[in-house]
Design a protein around this motif. Structure first.
Motif, short mmCIF file in Angstrom:
data_model
loop_
_atom_site.label_atom_id
_atom_site.label_comp_id
_atom_site.label_asym_id
_atom_site.label_seq_id
_atom_site.Cartn_x
_atom_site.Cartn_y
_atom_site.Cartn_z
N ASP A 16 0.83 -1.21 0.00
CA ASP A 16 0.00 0.00 0.00
C ASP A 16 0.86 1.26 0.00
O ASP A 16 0.49 2.27 -0.63
CB ASP A 16 -0.93 0.01 1.22
N THR A 17 1.99 1.21 0.70
CA THR A 17 2.90 2.37 0.70
C THR A 17 3.40 2.66 -0.70
O THR A 17 3.40 3.82 -1.15
CB THR A 17 4.08 2.12 1.66
N LEU A 18 3.83 1.63 -1.41
CA LEU A 18 4.35 1.82 -2.76
C LEU A 18 3.25 2.23 -3.74
O LEU A 18 3.46 3.09 -4.60
CB LEU A 18 5.04 0.55 -3.24
N VAL A 19 2.06 1.66 -3.59
CA VAL A 19 0.95 2.04 -4.48
C VAL A 19 0.55 3.49 -4.23
O VAL A 19 0.23 4.22 -5.18
CB VAL A 19 -0.24 1.09 -4.28
N SER A 20 0.60 3.92 -2.98
CA SER A 20 0.25 5.32 -2.69
C SER A 20 1.28 6.27 -3.30
O SER A 20 0.92 7.39 -3.71
CB SER A 20 0.16 5.54 -1.18
N LEU A 21 2.53 5.85 -3.35
CA LEU A 21 3.56 6.68 -3.96
C LEU A 21 3.47 6.66 -5.48
O LEU A 21 3.66 7.70 -6.14
CB LEU A 21 4.95 6.19 -3.52
N PHE A 22 3.19 5.47 -6.04
CA PHE A 22 3.22 5.30 -7.50
C PHE A 22 1.92 4.63 -7.97
O PHE A 22 1.92 3.47 -8.38
CB PHE A 22 4.42 4.44 -7.91
N PRO A 23 0.81 5.33 -7.93
CA PRO A 23 -0.47 4.71 -8.30
C PRO A 23 -0.52 4.25 -9.74
O PRO A 23 -1.28 3.33 -10.07
CB PRO A 23 -1.49 5.83 -8.03
#
Length: 397
Positions: A16-23
Motif C-alpha cells: 500500500d505504501t508503494l501504491v500510494s507513492l506510485f499509483p
C-alpha cells in the motif's frame, strides 16, 4: 491467528505504501535523458567517428577524472570488462584466489574467472550489505597464512592474492578498515564500484581507494552510456597499460598493425561516450533527486511494521543507486508475495541477487560461512529508484 494477522499487516503495509507513492506504476531504474543527449550523439554521428576513436571518449574520461578525483580513467565497453582488466593489471594470475562477496552480481565472479583465477566467497554485513570485515578477519586467521609478501590458503595451498569490495546498491564499504585488513594479509584491493558512481567514503570517491577500481555505465546505472565502464587508478603506468590492453595491444604506428601481446577489443565507442558526456553533466541533478527520493522512502516506510529502509552507512555518502528495504528476520518468506503484489500493481521491485555459490557453475569454489549473506539475501526488496521519480512525487505534493 495473531501471527497471520501481523504478516498481512506487513504485506499490505509495504504494498500500500508503494501504491500510494506510485499509483500508475514505476520501473525499477530507468535512465533519465533530460539534457543534450540527442545533440551530442548527433554531433558524434556527423563526425563519422562513432567507434573507439574520437573526441567524446577523451572528454568523458576527463569528466570522470574531474568528478571522482582519480588521477587516471580509461573508458571501456562495460563494467565487467573494467573489472576484468583491473584484476589483470593488479597481477591476478591463474589459480590465484580472489576474495569477493557472495552477495553481488555475477559479473564480479566472472571477472575473476576470466583471469583463470579462483573466486573465494565471503560474507556480508547486515546493515549496508558490504563485506563483513570482522568475520573475514577471523576467517583469514583460521585458513590464511602470510609468507613473505603473500597470503596463502593453508587448506588449498593457493595464494590468496586480492580482495574485491563491492559497494552494494551504492553504499560504501568501510574502506579504512578494509585497507588495513588488506595490508595485514598482503592482499591487493580492486574495487567493484560498478554501482557507486557518486558515492563517497568519507570525503573521497569510491573506486579510488584501491589499486584500481571499476565503474559501470549500463542502462540501469545512475548515468548511462548505453553500456560502458571505466577503469580508475592513481598510477600512470597502470593507466597506460589499461589503455594498451583494451585497444587490442596495438602499438602506435601511422599504418602498421603491430600487436605485442594478446589484447582486448574493449575500448568504449565514441558514440557511447557522447551519450555519457551528456549524462555526466547531469550527475549532480540525479544525485540530488535520488537523495530526496531516499528521504521520501525513509519517511514513507517509517511506520510500516516488520521492515526497515536501508540507509547509507555513517562513514559514507551514498548515491542511493537502488533504494531497498529489508524485512525482519522472521518475515523473509513473505518477500516473494510482496514482490508479486507489487508487480500486479505495475511497480517493478526486485529481490537481491542469488548468492553466487548457489549458482551451479560456482558451487565448488571456496567460501567462508555465509550466514548473514543468506539471511539478508532473502530479506531484501529493491525499490523503484529512477532519478526522475522524485520529481513525479514532488509534483503530487
Amino acid at each position: 491467528m495473531e501471527k497471520q494477522k501481523h504478516h498481512y499487516e506487513v504485506i499490505d503495509g509495504i504494498v500500500d505504501t508503494l501504491v500510494s507513492l506510485f499509483p500508475s506504476g514505476a520501473g525499477l531504474h530507468e535512465p533519465w535523458f533530460c539534457g543534450d543527449e540527442i545533440e551530442l550523439v548527433s554531433e558524434c554521428i556527423r563526425s563519422t567517428f562513432v567507434s573507439s576513436v574520437g573526441e567524446f571518449v577523451d572528454r568523458f574520461e576527463k569528466a570522470v577524472r574531474d568528478y571522482t578525483g582519480s588521477a587516471y580513467a580509461v573508458a571501456v565497453v562495460n563494467g565487467t570488462s573494467a573489472l576484468h582488466v583491473s584484476l589483470l593489471l593488479a597481477g591476478i594470475e591463474e589459480n590465484d584466489e580472489v576474495l569477493i562477496p557472495a552477495l553481488t552480481f555475477v559479473a564480479t565472479a566472472n571477472a575473476v574467472l576470466y583471469c583463470r583465477a579462483i573466486p573465494h566467497f565471503v560474507d556480508s554485513d547486515s546493515e549496508a550489505f558490504g563485506i563483513d570485515l570482522q568475520k573475514l578477519e577471523s576467517y583469514l586467521s583460521d585458513i590464511g597464512q602470510v609468507r613473505g609478501d603473500r597470503c596463502w590458503n593453508r587448506k588449498t595451498n593457493r595464494p590468496i592474492r586480492a580482495i574485491v569490495p563491492m559497494h552494494t546498491f551504492g553504499h560504501s564499504v568501510d574502506l579504512t578498515c578494509l585497507l588495513e585488513l588488506a595490508d595485514r594479509w598482503k592482499l591487493v584491493v580492486v574495487e567493484d564500484a560498478a554501482e557507486s558512481l557518486g558515492s563517497f567514503y568519507k570525503d573521497r570517491h569510491t573506486g579510488t581507494w584501491g589499486k584500481l577500481g571499476a565503474i559501470s555505465f549500463n542502462g540501469n546505472k545512475i548515468i548511462t552510456a548505453g553500456g560502458g565502464g571505466v577503469i580508475l587508478t592513481q598510477e600512470r603506468e597502470l593507466a597506460q597499460r589499461a589503455r594498451h590492453l583494451t585497444t587490442t595491444a596495438k602499438k602506435p604506428h601511422p599504418w602498421e598493425f603491430i600487436h605485442d601481446e594478446m589484447g582486448f577489443n574493449n575500448r568504449m565507442p565514441n558514440i557511447n561516450a557522447a551519450l555519457a558526456c551528456a549524462q555526466i553533466k547531469q550527475l549532480p541533478l540525479f544525485l540530488d533527486a535520488k537523495r530526496k527520493l531516499a528521504e521520501k522512502y525513509g519517511r514513507a516506510f517509517g511506520g510500516v511494521p516488520g521492515v526497515r529502509f536501508v540507509r547509507e552507512p555513517s562513514f559514507g555518502r551514498s548515491n542511493y543507486w537502488l533504494n531497498s528495504i529489508q524485512l525482519n528476520d522472521n518475515l523473509s518468506y513473505l518477500r516473494d508475495v510482496i514482490i508479486d503484489k507489487c508487480h500486479a500493481n505495475r511497480i517493478m521491485v526486485r529481490p537481491a541477487w542469488n548468492l553466487l555459490p548457489e549458482l551451479k557453475f560456482l558451487d565448488e569454489y571456496p567460501k567462508m560461512p555465509l550466514e548473514t549473506a543468506n539471511q539478508v539475501r532473502g530479506a531484501i526488496i529493491c525499490l523503484p529508484s529512477s532519478a526522475f521519480l522524485y520529481n513525479r512525487l514532488a509534483s503530487k505534493d
